[in-house]
Design a protein around this motif. Sequence first.
Motif, PDB file in Angstrom:
ATOM      1  N   ASP A   1       0.925  -1.145   0.023  1.00 28.83           N
ATOM      2  CA  ASP A   1       0.015   0.069  -0.112  1.00 28.83           C
ATOM      3  C   ASP A   1       1.010   1.189   0.009  1.00 28.83           C
ATOM      4  O   ASP A   1       1.491   1.545   1.077  1.00 28.83           O
ATOM      5  N   ALA A   2       1.080   1.886  -1.094  1.00 30.15           N
ATOM      6  CA  ALA A   2       2.091   3.069  -1.185  1.00 30.15           C
ATOM      7  C   ALA A   2       1.681   4.150  -0.466  1.00 30.15           C
ATOM      8  O   ALA A   2       2.282   4.940  -0.237  1.00 30.15           O
ATOM      9  N   ASP A   3       0.311   4.279  -0.281  1.00 37.76           N
ATOM     10  CA  ASP A   3      -0.208   5.532   0.403  1.00 37.76           C
ATOM     11  C   ASP A   3       0.088   5.237   2.078  1.00 37.76           C
ATOM     12  O   ASP A   3       0.557   6.135   2.795  1.00 37.76           O
ATOM     13  N   ALA A   4      -0.240   4.190   2.426  1.00 37.64           N
ATOM     14  CA  ALA A   4      -0.217   3.845   3.947  1.00 37.64           C
ATOM     15  C   ALA A   4       1.511   3.539   4.360  1.00 37.64           C
ATOM     16  O   ALA A   4       1.598   3.485   5.548  1.00 37.64           O
ATOM     17  N   LYS A   5       2.071   3.177   3.332  1.00 28.69           N
ATOM     18  CA  LYS A   5       3.740   2.680   3.508  1.00 28.69           C
ATOM     19  C   LYS A   5       3.786   1.584   4.250  1.00 28.69           C
ATOM     20  O   LYS A   5       4.567   1.139   5.074  1.00 28.69           O
ATOM     21  N   THR A   6       2.865   0.482   3.938  1.00 31.94           N
ATOM     22  CA  THR A   6       2.792  -0.801   4.491  1.00 31.94           C
ATOM     23  C   THR A   6       2.928  -1.734   3.346  1.00 31.94           C
ATOM     24  O   THR A   6       2.388  -1.796   2.221  1.00 31.94           O
ATOM     25  N   ALA A   7       3.382  -2.992   3.787  1.00 34.21           N
ATOM     26  CA  ALA A   7       3.402  -4.217   2.756  1.00 34.21           C
ATOM     27  C   ALA A   7       3.161  -5.334   3.509  1.00 34.21           C
ATOM     28  O   ALA A   7       3.755  -5.711   4.577  1.00 34.21           O
ATOM     29  N   SER A   8       2.310  -6.618   2.987  1.00 34.49           N
ATOM     30  CA  SER A   8       2.269  -7.723   3.547  1.00 34.49           C
ATOM     31  C   SER A   8       3.199  -8.595   2.449  1.00 34.49           C
ATOM     32  O   SER A   8       2.841  -8.561   1.389  1.00 34.49           O
ATOM     33  N   VAL A   9       3.900  -9.421   3.126  1.00 33.71           N
ATOM     34  CA  VAL A   9       4.800 -10.233   2.200  1.00 33.71           C
ATOM     35  C   VAL A   9       4.921 -11.794   2.749  1.00 33.71           C
ATOM     36  O   VAL A   9       4.543 -12.157   3.829  1.00 33.71           O
ATOM     37  N   VAL A  10       4.473 -12.414   1.618  1.00 38.91           N
ATOM     38  CA  VAL A  10       4.241 -14.181   1.792  1.00 38.91           C
ATOM     39  C   VAL A  10       5.665 -14.567   1.132  1.00 38.91           C
ATOM     40  O   VAL A  10       5.835 -14.407   0.307  1.00 38.91           O
ATOM     41  N   VAL A  11       6.367 -15.643   2.038  1.00 40.07           N
ATOM     42  CA  VAL A  11       7.601 -16.181   1.678  1.00 40.07           C
ATOM     43  C   VAL A  11       7.285 -17.527   1.809  1.00 40.07           C
ATOM     44  O   VAL A  11       6.345 -18.036   2.663  1.00 40.07           O
ATOM     45  N   PRO A  12       8.168 -18.350   1.101  1.00 36.73           N
ATOM     46  CA  PRO A  12       7.906 -19.934   1.328  1.00 36.73           C
ATOM     47  C   PRO A  12       8.403 -20.345   2.758  1.00 36.73           C
ATOM     48  O   PRO A  12       8.972 -19.628   3.247  1.00 36.73           O
ATOM     49  N   ASP A  13       7.786 -21.444   3.600  1.00 36.41           N
ATOM     50  CA  ASP A  13       7.796 -21.818   4.721  1.00 36.41           C
ATOM     51  C   ASP A  13       9.491 -22.136   5.161  1.00 36.41           C
ATOM     52  O   ASP A  13       9.921 -21.419   6.129  1.00 36.41           O
ATOM     53  N   TYR A  14      10.129 -22.721   4.288  1.00 34.23           N
ATOM     54  CA  TYR A  14      11.326 -22.821   4.498  1.00 34.23           C
ATOM     55  C   TYR A  14      12.610 -21.454   4.326  1.00 34.23           C
ATOM     56  O   TYR A  14      13.856 -21.457   4.743  1.00 34.23           O
TER      57      TYR A  14
END
Length: 358
Positions: A300-313
């Motif tokens: 979210d460029a306005d709120a300057k937040t990001a949700s990131v998903v990575v592989p379990d390992y």
Amino acid sequence: MNNNNELLEALNILEKEKDISKDTLLDAIENSLITACKNHFGKADNVKVNINRDNCNFSVYAEKVVVEEVEDNVTEISLANAKLIDSKYELGDIVNVEIKSKEFGRIATQNAKNVILQKIREEERKVLFNQYYEKEKDVVTGIVQRYVGKNVSINLGKVDAMLNENEQVKGEVFGPAERIKVYILEVKDATKGPKVLVSRTHPELVKRLFEAEVTEVKDGTVEIKSISREAGSRTKIAVWSHNPDVDPVGACVGQNGARVNAIVSELRGEKIDIINWSENPAILIENALSPAKVVSVIADADAKTASVVVPDYQLSLAIGKEGQNARLAARLTGFKIDIKSETQAKEAGENFEVMEEE
């Protein structure tokens, strides 16, 4: 008229060796002679000093008004005495009378000497201050002198700088006469000469080292867009090329890692991650979390937040030891980054799209 070949020679040497203007010193001598007159005669409003700038010959004279009856010896001269100097003088004329008193000469010489010494000190201080003030926010090489408590005194050539404890990298210990690179934080003008404060922890130190080591950064082809650093441990820099034919990361790494290794060596083993800058926040965040692989980024460029998903390992790699990788990535991008593993994201019922390979 006073002949001063020795003075001329001394002023020329000072100008050459200490970068102090001869005119500045001659102005100081002029003022000192007038001050000496004031001390000797009680006033000096009518005193003039002539200094030949080429040979340093000088004369001191008082402008005196021709009067019938002298009431003030300092500012007036009788008509009879004026006629002895030149028969053309009449009442009301101004006569230049050279001051040759032996007593005055002694006081004037001492006074001039003190003024010159003081002026030399002032000018030396000014020259030094300007020299190092120009280097503020830049990197210089210094030689370690000694520890002053927990601070380190470092010789920068003409002045000593202070590397305070809070600007030192934890665990770095210096030996006497060791050469190290430091970033000049601030140069202050002080009575004993410029006070220079330096740093080994500032992120700009890394930036300046890249400018010195990487031609493409120095000439502006490759731009360091952002930098985040935990001094002594790890630095991340995001780079961008203004020339599509120049790979910014490759330029900074150098052949067989030669360029980045030289900087790592100067920083005594600090790890450096060099990533590609992108205007797309999601791609920038993915790059910033390197060396971890990323499945998905929703920014979210306005709120300057990001949700990131990575592989379990890859979760522990993405977060890093004590959260360092995630912390540096957040600082580098300016985004608050929330990292989850694929399993955590599915359990939370989140939908995520797999990032496409660039």
